[in-house]
Design a protein around this motif. Structure first.
Motif, PDB file in Angstrom:
ATOM      1  N   UNK A   2      25.540 -19.732 -33.035  1.00 26.91           N
ATOM      2  CA  UNK A   2      26.116 -20.945 -33.614  1.00 26.91           C
ATOM      3  C   UNK A   2      25.213 -22.140 -33.364  1.00 26.91           C
ATOM      4  N   UNK A   3      24.809 -22.297 -32.106  1.00 23.08           N
ATOM      5  CA  UNK A   3      23.984 -23.441 -31.746  1.00 23.08           C
ATOM      6  C   UNK A   3      22.669 -23.431 -32.484  1.00 23.08           C
ATOM      7  N   UNK A   4      21.995 -22.276 -32.455  1.00 29.05           N
ATOM      8  CA  UNK A   4      20.679 -22.193 -33.094  1.00 29.05           C
ATOM      9  C   UNK A   4      20.803 -22.418 -34.601  1.00 29.05           C
TER      10      UNK A   4
ATOM     11  N   UNK B  52      31.745 -19.730 -44.624  1.00 28.34           N
ATOM     12  CA  UNK B  52      31.023 -18.487 -44.952  1.00 28.34           C
ATOM     13  C   UNK B  52      29.570 -18.522 -44.496  1.00 28.34           C
ATOM     14  N   UNK B  53      28.932 -19.708 -44.618  1.00 27.71           N
ATOM     15  CA  UNK B  53      27.527 -19.804 -44.219  1.00 27.71           C
ATOM     16  C   UNK B  53      27.362 -19.476 -42.741  1.00 27.71           C
ATOM     17  N   UNK B  54      28.296 -19.932 -41.915  1.00 26.53           N
ATOM     18  CA  UNK B  54      28.145 -19.698 -40.475  1.00 26.53           C
ATOM     19  C   UNK B  54      28.599 -18.303 -40.066  1.00 26.53           C
ATOM     20  N   UNK B  55      29.610 -17.756 -40.746  1.00 30.33           N
ATOM     21  CA  UNK B  55      30.137 -16.449 -40.327  1.00 30.33           C
ATOM     22  C   UNK B  55      29.218 -15.298 -40.701  1.00 30.33           C
ATOM     23  N   UNK B  56      28.434 -15.470 -41.757  1.00 27.80           N
ATOM     24  CA  UNK B  56      27.591 -14.367 -42.216  1.00 27.80           C
ATOM     25  C   UNK B  56      26.686 -13.858 -41.103  1.00 27.80           C
ATOM     26  N   UNK B  57      26.242 -14.761 -40.241  1.00 33.73           N
ATOM     27  CA  UNK B  57      25.281 -14.386 -39.208  1.00 33.73           C
ATOM     28  C   UNK B  57      25.872 -13.411 -38.187  1.00 33.73           C
ATOM     29  N   UNK B  58      27.197 -13.221 -38.204  1.00 37.37           N
ATOM     30  CA  UNK B  58      27.826 -12.332 -37.234  1.00 37.37           C
ATOM     31  C   UNK B  58      27.309 -10.905 -37.324  1.00 37.37           C
ATOM     32  N   UNK B  59      26.871 -10.466 -38.516  1.00 38.14           N
ATOM     33  CA  UNK B  59      26.479  -9.061 -38.660  1.00 38.14           C
ATOM     34  C   UNK B  59      24.973  -8.870 -38.709  1.00 38.14           C
ATOM     35  N   UNK B  60      24.209  -9.959 -38.617  1.00 35.56           N
ATOM     36  CA  UNK B  60      22.756  -9.824 -38.742  1.00 35.56           C
ATOM     37  C   UNK B  60      22.131  -9.560 -37.372  1.00 35.56           C
ATOM     38  N   UNK B  61      21.391  -8.432 -37.234  1.00 36.83           N
ATOM     39  CA  UNK B  61      20.736  -8.159 -35.953  1.00 36.83           C
ATOM     40  C   UNK B  61      19.475  -9.020 -35.814  1.00 36.83           C
ATOM     41  N   UNK B  62      19.377  -9.756 -34.703  1.00 37.29           N
ATOM     42  CA  UNK B  62      18.235 -10.670 -34.573  1.00 37.29           C
ATOM     43  C   UNK B  62      17.261 -10.264 -33.485  1.00 37.29           C
ATOM     44  N   UNK B  63      17.377  -9.059 -32.964  1.00 39.09           N
ATOM     45  CA  UNK B  63      16.412  -8.606 -31.967  1.00 39.09           C
ATOM     46  C   UNK B  63      16.711  -7.174 -31.540  1.00 39.09           C
TER      47      UNK B  63
END
Lengths: 165, 328
Positions: free
Chosen positions: B16-18, B87-98
Motif C-alpha cells: 500500500x505504502x509503496x 480497484x487500482x489498489x486492490x489489484x496488487x494483492x495477487x501480483x508476486x513482487x519477489x
C-alpha cells in the motif's frame, strides 16, 4: 465461515430490496452491482473462485455497465410517476404469489442432501475448479454450450441489423 | 498462524505504502519526462530538481476548497472518486513482487495472496474501474462531465475485450491462472518472446483502459473542459489522479508479471528485478503520452473493434495451432 455466509446474505437481501425501493434508477443499478458482489462472495464460500470472478467480470463489469449507460443516455434522473394500471399490478401479484409457493414447496421437500459424484472439495482444489469447468463444458455439456453460443451469435447479428436500420 | 498474520499485514502495508508513494512520484516523473521530451527542465523549485514537488502538490490539493455542485447527486458524487481508487489498489494483492524468502525458518512468498484464479481476479477488478468514471460524470450534473463519462465508458467497454483476449495466449502457454505459477513458468524464457502480439495488444488496450493519451477522449481539454472530472476539486480531484497513476503502476506490474518474467532474473535480488521492469514499462506509458496526438473518436473505435479485436482473436488461434504442432 458461517458468519461470512450471514454477512453476505444480509448484504444480498438488503441490496436486492434497495434495488426496488430507491426512486433513482442509477442508484438502483448500483445496488444490483452490490448484490452481485454478495453473490460472488457466496461462490467463494462454495470454493468456486472461477464462478465468483466471472460473476464480477461479466455481470458487474459488463452487463450492469450497459444498463448504467442506457440510464445515462435516456437521462432518467428520477422515475416519473409510475403508471399503476390493473394489468401490471395483477402480473406482479401473481408472480410474487408463485414465488412464495415455490419457496414453501422447496423448504418442505428439501432435506439435508449430501453432494454426489466424484468431485469432492478436496478433488476440486487439487485439480482447480477452472480446469474442471472447462473439461465439462467441452465434453459432457458441449451441446448446450454450443447452443448457448449460437443464441448469443443470433443476438449479436440481430443487434447489428437493428443498428443498421 | 500468528506469524502468517503478521507477515501478511506487513506485506499489505508495504505494498500500500509503496504503491501510493510511487503514484505520487509518478506525477513528478511524468512531468520530468515530458519536460525532457519538449526540451525543458520541468519542476525545479521544490527541493533538489523538484524532488519535493509531489508533496507540495499534495498539500496544495489538501487545502483547496472542496466544492460540491448544488444540483449534484451528493452521495454518488462523493462515492465516485473512492470507487476509482479501490480497484487500482486492490489489484496488487495477487501480483508476486519477489522470490519467496525465508524468515525464522518459514517460507514467506512475496505476494499478498496467491489466488488460483489470479488473472481473472485482475480482469474482474479492472472491469470495475469504469464505474468511478461513469458515476462521477453522471453525479456532477454537468453536460461536459456527462459527455466525458459516456465517451469514456464506450471506449473502456470496447477495449476491455481486446485486453482480456490478449492475455489468453499467456494462459494457454502457462496452463494456469495463478500468477505465481505464470512467473515460475517463465524461468527459462519470457512470454514476450512467444506472445509478442499479445504483449502489444495488452500495452495498447491498457493505455486505452486508463484513458491516457492518445486515448484520452473522455477528458479532451479542447472540447470537454476536463471531461468526467470537470466539477471535482480538492482531494476528490486528487483521488482521480491517485487512481490513474496507481493504475499505471499496476498495469506495468501486470505486464511485467505476464510477459516480462515477473521477478525472475539473474544476479540482482528478485525484488529489484521486479521494480526495474515495472519502471521500464511505466516509462513506455509516459513516453506514449508525450509522443502521440489524440485519436479522433471514429479512429479510436476503428482501432479497437477492427484491428485490435481481430488481431487478439487471431493470436489465440495461431497460438493454439503452434502449441498442437509442437505437441505441448
Amino acid at each position: 465461515m458461517d458468519a461470512l455466509f450471514y454477512i453476505f446474505s444480509i448484504i444480498a437481501i438488503f441490496s436486492a430490496l434497495m434495488v426496488i425501493l430507491v426512486k433513482n434508477p442509477l442508484t438502483s443499478a448500483l445496488y444490483v452491482v452490490l448484490c452481485f458482489f454478495a453473490l460472488a462472495g457466496f461462490y467463494i464460500l462454495l470454493n468456486m473462485q472461477f464462478l465468483a470472478a466471472m460473476q464480477i467480470l461479466v455481470y458487474a463489469g459488463a452487463i450492469i455497465v450497459l444498463i448504467v449507460l442506457v440510464i445515462m443516455l435516456l437521462n432518467l434522473a428520477k422515475a416519473k410517476d409510475t403508471i399503476k394500471d390493473f394489468h401490471q399490478l395483477s402480473v406482479g401479484i401473481i408472480s410474487v404469489l408463485l414465488l412464495f409457493v415455490e419457496i414453501i414447496l422447496y423448504l418442505n421437500t428439501a432435506g439435508e442432501t449430501k453432494p454426489t459424484g466424484i468431485y469432492t472439495n478436496a478433488v476440486i482444489n487439487k485439480i482447480g475448479n477452472t480446469q474442471i469447468i472447462g473439461q465439462f463444458l467441452f465434453t459432457k455439456y458441449v451441446f448446450p454450450f454450443e447452443v448457448a453460443s449460437i443464441l448469443l451469435l443470433v443476438a449479436v447479428i440481430g443487434a447489428y441489423i437493428f443498428a443498421k436500420k | 498462524m500468528i506469524f502468517w498474520l503478521i507477515t501478511t499485514l506487513i506485506k499489505i502495508l508495504l505494498v500500500f505504502g509503496v504503491l501510493l508513494l510511487s503514484a505520487a512520484y509518478l506525477t513528478l516523473l511524468e512531468r520530468k519526462v515530458a519536460a525532457r521530451i519538449q526540451n525543458r527542465l520541468g519542476p525545479m523549485e521544490a527541493g533538489f530538481h523538484g524532488i519535493l514537488q509531489p508533496i507540495a502538490d499534495g498539500i496544495k490539493l489538501f487545502f483547496k476548497e472542496d466544492i460540491i455542485p448544488a444540483d449534484a447527486n451528493k452521495i454518488l458524487f462523493i462515492l465516485a472518486p473512492i470507487i476509482v481508487v479501490i480497484p487500482a489498489l486492490t489489484t496488487f494483492a495477487v501480483i508476486p513482487f519477489g522470490a519467496p524468502i525465508r524468515i525464522l525458518g518459514h517460507i514467506v512468498p512475496l505476494q499478498i495472496t496467491n489466488v488460483n484464479i489470479g488473472i481473472l481476479f485482475i480482469l474482474a477488478l479492472s472491469s470495475l474501474g469504469i464505474y468511478g468514471v461513469v458515476i462521477g460524470g453522471w453525479a456532477s450534473n454537468s453536460k461536459y462531465s456527462l459527455l466525458g463519462a459516456i465517451r469514456t465508458a464506450a471506449q473502456m467497454i470496447s477495449y476491455e475485450l481486446s485486453l482480456a483476449l490478449s492475455i489468453i495466449g499467456v494462459i494457454m502457454i502457462a496452463g494456469n491462472l495463478s500468477l505465481a505459477q505464470i512467473v515460475s513458468s517463465q524461468a527459462h524464457m519470457w512470454f514476450i518472446v512467444y506472445q509478442p502480439v499479445g504483449f502489444l495488444i495488452y500495452l495498447i488496450a491498457s493505455t486505452a483502459e486508463m484513458n491516457r493519451v492518445p486515448f484520452d477522449l473522455g477528458e479532451a481539454e479542447g472540447e470537454l473542459v476536463a471531461g468526467f472530472h470537470t466539477e471535482y476539486s480538492s482531494m476528490k480531484f486528487a483521488f482521480y489522479f491517485i487512481g490513474e497513476y496507481a493504475q499505471i503502476v499496476v498495469n506495468s506490474a501486470i505486464i511485467t508479471t505476464l510477459f516480462l518474467g515477473g521477478w525472475e532474473g539473474p544476479f540482482l535480488p528478485s525484488v529489484l528485478w521486479f521494480v526495474l521492469k515495472v519502471f521500464v514499462v511505466t516509462l513506455i506509458y509516459i513516453w506514449f503520452r508525450w509522443t502521440y496526438p489524440r485519436l479522433r473518436y471514429d479512429e479510436l473505435m476503428d482501432l479497437g473493434w477492427k484491428i485490435l479485436l481481430p488481431l487478439a482473436l487471431a493470436n489465440i488461434v495461431v497460438t493454439g495451432f503452434i502449441m498442437i504442432l509442437l505437441g505441448k
